[in-house]
Design a protein around this motif. Sequence first.
Motif, mmCIF file in Angstrom:
data_model
loop_
_atom_site.group_PDB
_atom_site.id
_atom_site.type_symbol
_atom_site.label_atom_id
_atom_site.label_comp_id
_atom_site.label_asym_id
_atom_site.label_seq_id
_atom_site.Cartn_x
_atom_site.Cartn_y
_atom_site.Cartn_z
ATOM 1 N N ARG A 538 0.829 -1.211 0.000
ATOM 2 C CA ARG A 538 0.000 0.000 0.000
ATOM 3 C C ARG A 538 0.859 1.254 0.000
ATOM 4 N N SER A 539 1.980 1.249 0.722
ATOM 5 C CA SER A 539 2.826 2.429 0.795
ATOM 6 C C SER A 539 3.550 2.705 -0.516
ATOM 7 N N GLU A 540 3.720 1.676 -1.352
ATOM 8 C CA GLU A 540 4.406 1.858 -2.617
ATOM 9 C C GLU A 540 3.446 2.163 -3.758
ATOM 10 N N GLY A 541 2.157 1.947 -3.551
ATOM 11 C CA GLY A 541 1.182 2.193 -4.601
ATOM 12 C C GLY A 541 0.681 3.623 -4.590
ATOM 13 N N LEU A 542 -0.222 3.874 -5.502
ATOM 14 C CA LEU A 542 -0.783 5.209 -5.646
ATOM 15 C C LEU A 542 -1.654 5.564 -4.443
ATOM 16 N N PRO A 561 -4.487 22.853 -2.024
ATOM 17 C CA PRO A 561 -4.315 21.447 -2.437
ATOM 18 C C PRO A 561 -5.528 20.605 -2.070
ATOM 19 N N PHE A 562 -5.819 19.621 -2.907
ATOM 20 C CA PHE A 562 -6.921 18.706 -2.680
ATOM 21 C C PHE A 562 -6.463 17.553 -1.775
ATOM 22 N N TYR A 563 -7.416 17.021 -1.002
ATOM 23 C CA TYR A 563 -7.253 15.812 -0.192
ATOM 24 C C TYR A 563 -6.156 15.940 0.881
ATOM 25 N N TYR A 564 -5.759 17.171 1.207
ATOM 26 C CA TYR A 564 -4.781 17.331 2.285
ATOM 27 C C TYR A 564 -5.416 17.076 3.650
ATOM 28 N N GLY A 565 -6.725 17.301 3.762
ATOM 29 C CA GLY A 565 -7.411 17.050 5.028
ATOM 30 C C GLY A 565 -7.358 15.589 5.447
ATOM 31 N N PRO A 566 -7.811 14.646 4.586
ATOM 32 C CA PRO A 566 -7.709 13.225 4.966
ATOM 33 C C PRO A 566 -6.283 12.763 5.185
ATOM 34 N N LEU A 567 -5.335 13.339 4.449
ATOM 35 C CA LEU A 567 -3.936 12.931 4.601
ATOM 36 C C LEU A 567 -3.271 13.551 5.821
ATOM 37 N N ALA A 578 6.142 16.183 3.348
ATOM 38 C CA ALA A 578 4.819 15.617 3.052
ATOM 39 C C ALA A 578 4.942 14.181 2.571
ATOM 40 N N ALA A 579 5.945 13.878 1.741
ATOM 41 C CA ALA A 579 6.124 12.521 1.231
ATOM 42 C C ALA A 579 6.435 11.551 2.362
ATOM 43 N N LYS A 580 7.267 11.958 3.295
ATOM 44 C CA LYS A 580 7.585 11.091 4.431
ATOM 45 C C LYS A 580 6.358 10.864 5.318
ATOM 46 N N HIS A 581 5.576 11.918 5.488
ATOM 47 C CA HIS A 581 4.352 11.773 6.293
ATOM 48 C C HIS A 581 3.386 10.799 5.632
ATOM 49 N N VAL A 582 3.236 10.911 4.314
ATOM 50 C CA VAL A 582 2.323 10.017 3.594
ATOM 51 C C VAL A 582 2.818 8.581 3.648
ATOM 52 N N LYS A 583 4.111 8.385 3.514
ATOM 53 C CA LYS A 583 4.662 7.023 3.590
ATOM 54 C C LYS A 583 4.402 6.408 4.958
ATOM 55 N N LYS A 584 4.609 7.182 5.997
ATOM 56 C CA LYS A 584 4.355 6.686 7.349
ATOM 57 C C LYS A 584 2.869 6.402 7.551
ATOM 58 N N LYS A 587 1.893 3.142 5.689
ATOM 59 C CA LYS A 587 2.419 1.919 6.292
ATOM 60 C C LYS A 587 1.625 1.508 7.522
ATOM 61 N N GLY A 588 0.929 2.446 8.122
ATOM 62 C CA GLY A 588 0.130 2.135 9.297
ATOM 63 C C GLY A 588 -1.260 1.662 8.925
ATOM 64 N N ASP A 589 -2.197 1.961 9.807
ATOM 65 C CA ASP A 589 -3.580 1.537 9.587
ATOM 66 C C ASP A 589 -4.290 2.364 8.524
ATOM 67 N N CYS A 590 -3.705 3.490 8.131
ATOM 68 C CA CYS A 590 -4.304 4.392 7.128
ATOM 69 C C CYS A 590 -5.726 4.765 7.557
ATOM 70 N N PRO A 591 -5.869 5.623 8.557
ATOM 71 C CA PRO A 591 -7.197 5.879 9.134
ATOM 72 C C PRO A 591 -8.189 6.496 8.161
ATOM 73 N N TYR A 592 -7.727 7.137 7.109
ATOM 74 C CA TYR A 592 -8.673 7.812 6.224
ATOM 75 C C TYR A 592 -9.305 6.885 5.202
ATOM 76 N N SER A 593 -8.784 5.666 5.028
ATOM 77 C CA SER A 593 -9.213 4.820 3.915
ATOM 78 C C SER A 593 -10.692 4.446 3.999
ATOM 79 N N LYS A 594 -11.200 4.194 5.191
ATOM 80 C CA LYS A 594 -12.602 3.777 5.331
ATOM 81 C C LYS A 594 -13.562 4.943 5.472
ATOM 82 N N LEU A 595 -13.041 6.150 5.528
ATOM 83 C CA LEU A 595 -13.917 7.316 5.676
ATOM 84 C C LEU A 595 -14.628 7.617 4.370
#
Length: 1282
Positions: A538-542, A561-567, A578-584, A587-595
């Motif tokens: 997931r961390s390596e994909g789009l 910028p768009f979608y900065y809120g969920p990220l 920002a790239a390091k924050h997104v990678k981290k 790699k975790g539970d990605c809390p925004y994915s189910k929202l």
Amino acid sequence: MAERQSEDNRHGAGKTEKDQSWIPKIVKKKMCTTFLEDALSNGERCQCGGEHSIHSSVATGDFFGSAVISQWDSSVHTSEYPTDAFGELEFAGAGRRHSHFLRLSCDTPASLVYTLMTVHWALPAPNLVVSVVGGVGREKVKSWVREVLRQGLVRAAQSTGAWIMTGGLREGVSRCVGEAVRDHVGAASSSSQSKVIALGVAPWGLVTNRQQLINQQGSFPARYYVRNTSKDSCYLDNNYRAFLLVDDGSIGQRGGETNFITNLENHISHLRTGIRGSGNIEIPVLCMLISGEASVLKRMDMSLKKSTPWLVLSGSGSAADMITELLSDLGPTEPPADGEGKDSSIAGLRDKVKEILKKYFPNEKSLDRLVDQTVSIYQNRQLITVFDGEQDGPDDFDTVILKALVRACKQVSSNASEYTDELKMAVAWNRVDIAKSELFNGDIEWKYEDLEDCMTAALVNNKPQFVRLFTENGLNILEYLTYERLESLYQSLPESSLAFSLLQHWLRERHSLTGSFHNHSPDSVDGKYSSPLKGFSRSEGLSLYEVSRLLSDIFGGVCRPFYYGPLGLEPGVNAKKAAKHVKKLLKGDCPYSKLPCAYPWSSLFIWAVLQNRREMAIYFWEMGGESVLSALSACKILRELSKLEKETEIKLSMKELADRFEKLAHNVFSSCYQSSESRSFTLLIRTSPVWGGVTCLQMAVAADARLFFSHDGVQTLLSQIWWGDMDSSTDVWKLVSSFLMPPLIYTDLISFREHKVRHTDSLEGQNTTAAFSLGDLTQHTEEDSKPEDGHHADNTDGEGESTPFSLADIVQLEEDAEENAALRSAPKGSNTFTHQHPQHLFIVHRWRQFWFAPVTSFLGNMLMYFLFLFLFAYILLVEFRPPPPDGPAAIEFVLYFWVFTLFCEEIRQSFITGCTTWSQSLRIYIQDTWNKFDLTAISLFCLGLILRMIPSLYDYGRSVMCLDYMVFTLRLIHIFGINKNLGPKIIMVGKMVKDMFSFLFFFGVWLMAYGVANQALLYSYDPRPYWVFRRVFYRPYLYIYGHIPLEEIDAQKREDKPCTDNVTLIHEGEEPCPTSEANWLVLILLSVYLLVTNVLLLNLLIAMFSYTFSKVQENSDVHWKFQRYNLIVEYHSRPCLAPPFIIISHLNLFIKRILRKVPSLKIKHFMLDLQGRKASRLKTWESVQKENLLSNQSKKLQDSDTERLKRTSVKVDNILKQIRDHDCRLRMLESEMEFCSSSLLWIMEGLAHNDMIKQTRPPPLHRDVVPTPTLHQSDLADGKEL
């Protein structure tokens, strides 16, 4: 066309040959290696069908093996060798595109063959495979079967994107299918032609003239000659796209391809439909039985055992009729039972089957084997559907296929719902008409879970009609579209799309910034159908971060910028951080994915626009809110993408769709403006949370939406902003007089719009109108809800349809917010209004009304700029003194200070673009052409100032100053752009300058060609570079204007001038003498040069200018209105003081912005932030206007001649269908009447030979003529007696 296709095929032959050179290494053929004598051939032929002479010595010398073995077997008596027949097939004289062909062993893996067809042969992946079985040889095909193939099968294949698999030979049903495909290709469009793929799978040993296909290196193409005969034959049919020639080692025998076809069908049935297998169902495979011999039963039994459904055409021939009778006579309630009666039931079943087989195949010897196969077929009868073409007709054949597949799917998977499976297949085939008539007719109550997967398939595979159908029948888009699903939609983008490559770029950038770069090219992904954007984890994909970066790059800092809120990112954050924050985060539970997605329709709209999907984007635009801004945003996205697109056709479609959205924005805003002017003005300056806080005006500027700016509503708003509180019809002389004599503003010379006093007793006490809040702009949104509220008397005229305020109160708030606040605020309980002098308030208010208007600021800047140019010219001409210590003069220091204030103003402008970062602000500032002019002028001035201070460089400094004065003077062109007559002319001049550069290219080439030749012919030797340059370039340029020195060119007119031919003297500076040997050639070249330049090139330039003039003149009003906006924005944001006095405003700004940190009120150019109920009411009102517009357009479309013709055509088709149904029923009635007549005749004959009944009169005779309806009394009596 045939010649062009043949030429294209020849050009691509080299590449195709290289791509398929691997085929002989993997694909094999079979050859017989054991000669087994055929008993009927007297030793001349093997049981494989080949003659004795074509077998090798090893095959014919194995006498012991041939004596022991009595039956030839392909798996035992053959060997595999590299194939020698593959490539492209050109049918001689056919004039059609080349077909692919391949000779392959019957044991070749089906997966390899499918990959070869879809990847290397570029056949589109099927949504359905129909394998036509039977009807081979010289068996005559019935007329209604031909009609079913032409009107039913091929049309169903076209609508579903199907492959039709037959034998591919010019015989029987295969020939009928080829002719049906040929007729379809001749009548259908190019897009529909590619949807029907006819695939021939034939035995290699049965093909006539197969030796023409053999070539060890492959044939590209192989010329194949077909005898032009009307009789059926085993030639390959030229109407097929590809041929698989299955080789089992036999010659002239059928049936060797059966196992291969069955395996191929089974393999395809386990693949998924859609782009890269993204569909939610596996590819349906259906076998259709037409007539057929007894050997077809083996093929049918093998396919049914692999759960392949069959469609049997009843009445087409032997095997099909036998299966129909088998299923109808035995019935569904007679399967072999379990328990004690099992053996007896099976025995009884076999006896009935044997009787049916003897009826249809009386000459078959191996009857027991056929019985076993038929019993096995009967046990899988749930997979068989019978179609009676004589009764049902070919019109609903696609529906029959669909229901046959659904029935089979229900038997294979016990957990699948019949309706869900049918819906999935309808989606895969893009048959929304079947879905509406069969599934969404109100009888079925669909749930969200049933539609979820189908919705994803419809989105990915670009089927907007199904998306509309699902949303209208129970699918809740708020529940459906989560951020995780939105990411998956972006991951499923086609690899050939521009958005895919752009997202890959940002994905690689994120990996490089985080140090986890992986090459996610399509070749590096192991999964057969996985997208390169998905990555290995997931961390390596789009993610949404790449989508946000792409949109930010497209919009260029216009919006947040768009979608900065969920990220969890803040605007303006560093890219690496920002790239390091997104990678981290990934790699975790990605809390925004189910929202759930905050704005689902807008997110889907952006997703569709990025892919240039026209119908889907328009549908999402219709469903989403903020219609005007959404259309303008799509226009911006498409025009930016069209600049990056390389394919010409796609580029044009993007531009056309962008123009379509611009027209939609214009039309919706026009509807809003006609409904309410005040609300439409609010619509233009309202900030949108959906689109990153941008307004319609800002997005229209970014999208270059000139048509939108030409609307009267936009121009009315801009005019009110431009004139402020002054009347827009004020004469220029009154404005100039008031500017030069300020006391005139307190007279009636200029009319001002006055406002009523605004009361806010509860919070502020009594106040004047000098300080309107932004809420005044939305007062009209509450008029309906609070008509009698006396505490909010903002509406000055009491009418909801007119502008109830001056927009200058909102957009021209002065920078000093502290003074305004001081005038507005007071301690609680104090009455500041009673201590203020009304006369003093009037003076301050009128002063602000005049000096803070953009038109006043423009007038002041224009007058002061003319004074600046006069001062600059005076210094250059009169007071430009030598360098220190003798100069410069004191007045020149005034000029230096003036330019310094201009530079300070440019710095201020670069920081008020409204962007989040300084780099974005600077980039937007540089993009403006006139800002480049300002920077060039100031830079040249600084350079000239430095040079003029140095004594040795004083003259250079003066030259630079003179050049800089020209640049400053040209800056006046921008100021004159506000004039309606001069504005379009400025645009024409700018475009003509571009035309002139094109002209200068041609002219420069011709000038250099003539100049060098002329110099070499006139002067044999001249080493002086300066004079050579003048004679090569400068003098020929002057020839255009008539300055031709004939005394130098023409030897007959030369005057005696001091010159020399001595090289030494020439080096010392003497003038060289011109030569006269080739003077005739010099004169000829001069004549040709003048002819080309003065006649050809100059007239070309005039034609280019005329075209540019006429093109701009047609839309001069549109161009000027768009240009006017930029000028209004510029002077609205400027301080009211003009240079050099503007330095006072700059100091004030520095203290407030830098030292006191007071936010600017003008940095956001008339941007209004609405919240809560006001925003909701405005959004609802805009949606209503959009719906009204779409409704009116739909009514106009329905009333058009085209739609009427379509409706008439549909009605005629329905009537024809009913007529066919009635005709079918009539034939059935005729058949029954004939049976009844025969029965009555038989009864009458029996009674006639029986003496039990006495005859009183002779039997009735048959009359050809119908009698008259008149009945005589004798007839009635006879009738009673009978």
